[in-house]
Design a protein around this motif. Sequence first.
Motif, PDB file in Angstrom:
ATOM      1  N   VAL A 185       0.280   0.629   2.153  1.00 62.08           N
ATOM      2  CA  VAL A 185       0.310  -0.805   2.448  1.00 62.08           C
ATOM      3  C   VAL A 185       1.743  -1.238   2.746  1.00 62.08           C
ATOM      4  O   VAL A 185       1.996  -2.012   3.674  1.00 62.08           O
ATOM      5  N   LYS A 187     -11.078   3.694   4.637  1.00 63.61           N
ATOM      6  CA  LYS A 187     -10.659   5.037   4.271  1.00 63.61           C
ATOM      7  C   LYS A 187     -11.898   5.882   4.102  1.00 63.61           C
ATOM      8  O   LYS A 187     -12.824   5.491   3.386  1.00 63.61           O
ATOM      9  N   VAL A 234      -6.098  10.375  -0.745  1.00 63.18           N
ATOM     10  CA  VAL A 234      -5.422   9.091  -0.945  1.00 63.18           C
ATOM     11  C   VAL A 234      -6.141   8.303  -2.032  1.00 63.18           C
ATOM     12  O   VAL A 234      -7.327   8.004  -1.918  1.00 63.18           O
ATOM     13  N   GLY A 235      -5.427   8.016  -3.096  1.00 60.20           N
ATOM     14  CA  GLY A 235      -6.005   7.239  -4.198  1.00 60.20           C
ATOM     15  C   GLY A 235      -5.253   5.940  -4.363  1.00 60.20           C
ATOM     16  O   GLY A 235      -4.664   5.419  -3.421  1.00 60.20           O
ATOM     17  N   LYS A 236      -5.246   5.454  -5.588  1.00 63.05           N
ATOM     18  CA  LYS A 236      -4.661   4.148  -5.853  1.00 63.05           C
ATOM     19  C   LYS A 236      -3.152   4.131  -5.588  1.00 63.05           C
ATOM     20  O   LYS A 236      -2.633   3.235  -4.944  1.00 63.05           O
ATOM     21  N   LEU A 287      -2.170   4.478  -1.886  1.00 60.90           N
ATOM     22  CA  LEU A 287      -2.502   3.356  -1.031  1.00 60.90           C
ATOM     23  C   LEU A 287      -1.452   2.260  -1.077  1.00 60.90           C
ATOM     24  O   LEU A 287      -1.170   1.595  -0.088  1.00 60.90           O
ATOM     25  N   ARG A 288      -0.861   2.089  -2.246  1.00 58.21           N
ATOM     26  CA  ARG A 288       0.206   1.089  -2.382  1.00 58.21           C
ATOM     27  C   ARG A 288       1.351   1.407  -1.409  1.00 58.21           C
ATOM     28  O   ARG A 288       1.877   0.519  -0.739  1.00 58.21           O
ATOM     29  N   ARG A 325      -7.926  -5.685   5.709  1.00 56.81           N
ATOM     30  CA  ARG A 325      -8.955  -4.649   5.786  1.00 56.81           C
ATOM     31  C   ARG A 325      -8.377  -3.322   5.350  1.00 56.81           C
ATOM     32  O   ARG A 325      -7.216  -3.022   5.641  1.00 56.81           O
ATOM     33  N   ILE A 326      -9.189  -2.550   4.636  1.00 55.37           N
ATOM     34  CA  ILE A 326      -8.823  -1.171   4.314  1.00 55.37           C
ATOM     35  C   ILE A 326     -10.028  -0.317   4.682  1.00 55.37           C
ATOM     36  O   ILE A 326     -11.154  -0.609   4.284  1.00 55.37           O
ATOM     37  N   GLY A 358       2.035 -10.366   2.436  1.00 51.61           N
ATOM     38  CA  GLY A 358       1.444  -9.300   1.622  1.00 51.61           C
ATOM     39  C   GLY A 358      -0.072  -9.327   1.573  1.00 51.61           C
ATOM     40  O   GLY A 358      -0.676  -8.636   0.766  1.00 51.61           O
ATOM     41  N   ARG A 359      -0.690 -10.123   2.441  1.00 51.13           N
ATOM     42  CA  ARG A 359      -2.148 -10.143   2.459  1.00 51.13           C
ATOM     43  C   ARG A 359      -2.675  -8.907   3.169  1.00 51.13           C
ATOM     44  O   ARG A 359      -2.162  -8.526   4.213  1.00 51.13           O
ATOM     45  N   ILE A 360      -3.722  -8.310   2.590  1.00 47.50           N
ATOM     46  CA  ILE A 360      -4.397  -7.199   3.237  1.00 47.50           C
ATOM     47  C   ILE A 360      -5.697  -7.750   3.804  1.00 47.50           C
ATOM     48  O   ILE A 360      -6.416  -8.474   3.120  1.00 47.50           O
TER      49      ILE A 360
END
Lengths: 350, 299
Positions: free
Chosen positions: A334, A319, A325-327, A330-331, A316-317, A312-314
């Motif tokens: 991901v 946008k 696309v908001g909060k 984005l979930r 890079r994002i 579950g590590r991100i």
Amino acid sequence: MAATTVTQSLTFPPELFATLSPSPFLLAHLSSSSSTRPNGRTSSTFRKPTVNTNSLSHCNGSAVVRLGNTACVCGIRAEILPSSDVANPSYIPTSLTPESPDTNMADDDADNEDEDIDDGPEMASLNLLVPNIELSTGSSPAHLPGNPPSTLAQSLSQRLLDLLHSTRLIRAKDLRILYQPPLLEDDEEPDAEPTVEVKAYWVLYIDILFISLDGNAFDAAWGSVLAALKNTKLPKAWWDQDLGSILCSDAVAEANELTLRGLPVAATFAVFDTRRGKGMKGKTGSWVLADPDTFEEAQCEESVTVVVDDGGRIRRIEKSGGGVVGKAHLRDLVELSQRRREEWKQVLNI
Amino acid sequence: MPAATATLGPLCSDGSATYTSPEGYTITGAVNGPIEVQRRDELPEEATIEVNIRPANGVGTTRERHLESLLHSTLRSIILTHTFPRTLIQLTLQIVSTPDKMGYGGSRYLNLSSSLPLLPSLLQTALLTLLSGAIPLRTTYTSTLLAVSPAPSPSEKPTIHTSLITPQCLASATSLHVFTFTPAGDLLLAESEGSFDIETWERVYERAEAVCIGDGEGVAGVAGEGDEKAGANVKGLQGMEIDSEEEEEDEGGVRLLDAGVEEAAPAVSKKETPQNLGGWVKGVVEAKVKEDMRWKNRN
């Protein structure tokens, strides 16, 4: 009579509709009950990647990756950078100790993470990784052969470089060519720690050529880099004190593979927003399209790229280009990217 | 703690602005437009936007090209390009100075060579430049940098730094985030790098939202300092006997500019500017408008 003329003038084949008014064409597909895109995929379906590795014989590692009609070749060539040629040698580590045999294992991430974490600046400041993307191969009508690198090509190259560095994918340890001076018997300090010198580095030139470009260049390019790095073999190299130069062994059995840190996978999404397109007055709605092709990219201003790794590590994002696309969105993206990572994992045989 | 400062109109171009971020990036921007466009760049239904970024030293590299493309896509979504078909809006951003990082180990830390810390300053300068040039905008935006450093103990959550990201803070950060919000709360741009999970990202998002467009509670740092500065500007001008009601009678281009800001932040009441970056931008523009309009009171 007049009525039949009107109905006739409104009927034309889909290809013509797509060319004349692309945004309403895309909208008509997305807002239909089945909500499929013109290319037949649903909004969250990616194109299945196919990977063919080590097809180039003159490279240390190579891969051909295909995503639908997007196809690219990645070739990795390793060249030797002698430490004496480094302009700013202060980044070359001096206090290396001889490797113990167990540090070569691939699954020692947890134990070695702390001592490895510092090699990022070493790689970045010595420019040990040189990615370059070539789009001007006639890969699409927008990229004619012979043109200088476009802004898109330069931007993509920079994104690859940033991602290679910020994920710390490649270990500097794998790129160092070390030399351990023999301990002399008449040494004044017999108890001194045996020291190891970095005599040279392998510099990886990562060249990506697009054979065909039908959208989502970044995912294809990053996938090909991953596949090529996984299959890169560096010849065994050592410093010969008598000759005063680096020698390489041509035995394949002695060659070393790179041990990568994790497997960060990129997933790109384009956002189609009716508020932005032409000829869509009075229509509302926005769709997030996974893995867009060229036609969709041309109609979408906003794009999102998510790079995820295991657990579950991100990593890079990215946008930009709009505010859809908001909060909450984005979930979901991901989560989709996590699933996409499993797909790539299978294809890359990891 | 140093504050963000900005000057509108230091150059002779259609619009210009100089912005100094609390971290110490100074950027001068100039915009010309709408002007004539080269045939090959001409778009039949909208204005072409050209963004040029010049680094503090040397010539532009792929890094500047990437930042340019980020700015281009952001500005394209806020400039009313359909108002000026077949023209060019040309924005040039010159990085004048960058904070001294060598004292903190230079590129010994990977984060210090990242391009993310520069991005909010570029975005803020671009916005102020466009406002100064009275380029019609759909909305405005504010941008901020946040850094996440590891939790002090395993039971706690990672620490989020919002104001004045020092080089030391950058060096120890596990992830860096740039967020750009419109006054309506839309996320216009988000760039994150490092290693983090979705919960951390959402917490960072909320903090960034508070800094950019929130009511300013608990974000006294950058925004508050900036506001004081803008407030000081206004106070100085009030010393010149300018009635604040006078401003509402402004005409022509200035009203366009003013109206644009008003429209962009409908929730912001004129008397009570909140302690956030949006309020700071508004303060800077209002101070400039008052200064330009002082001739109206000259008797």
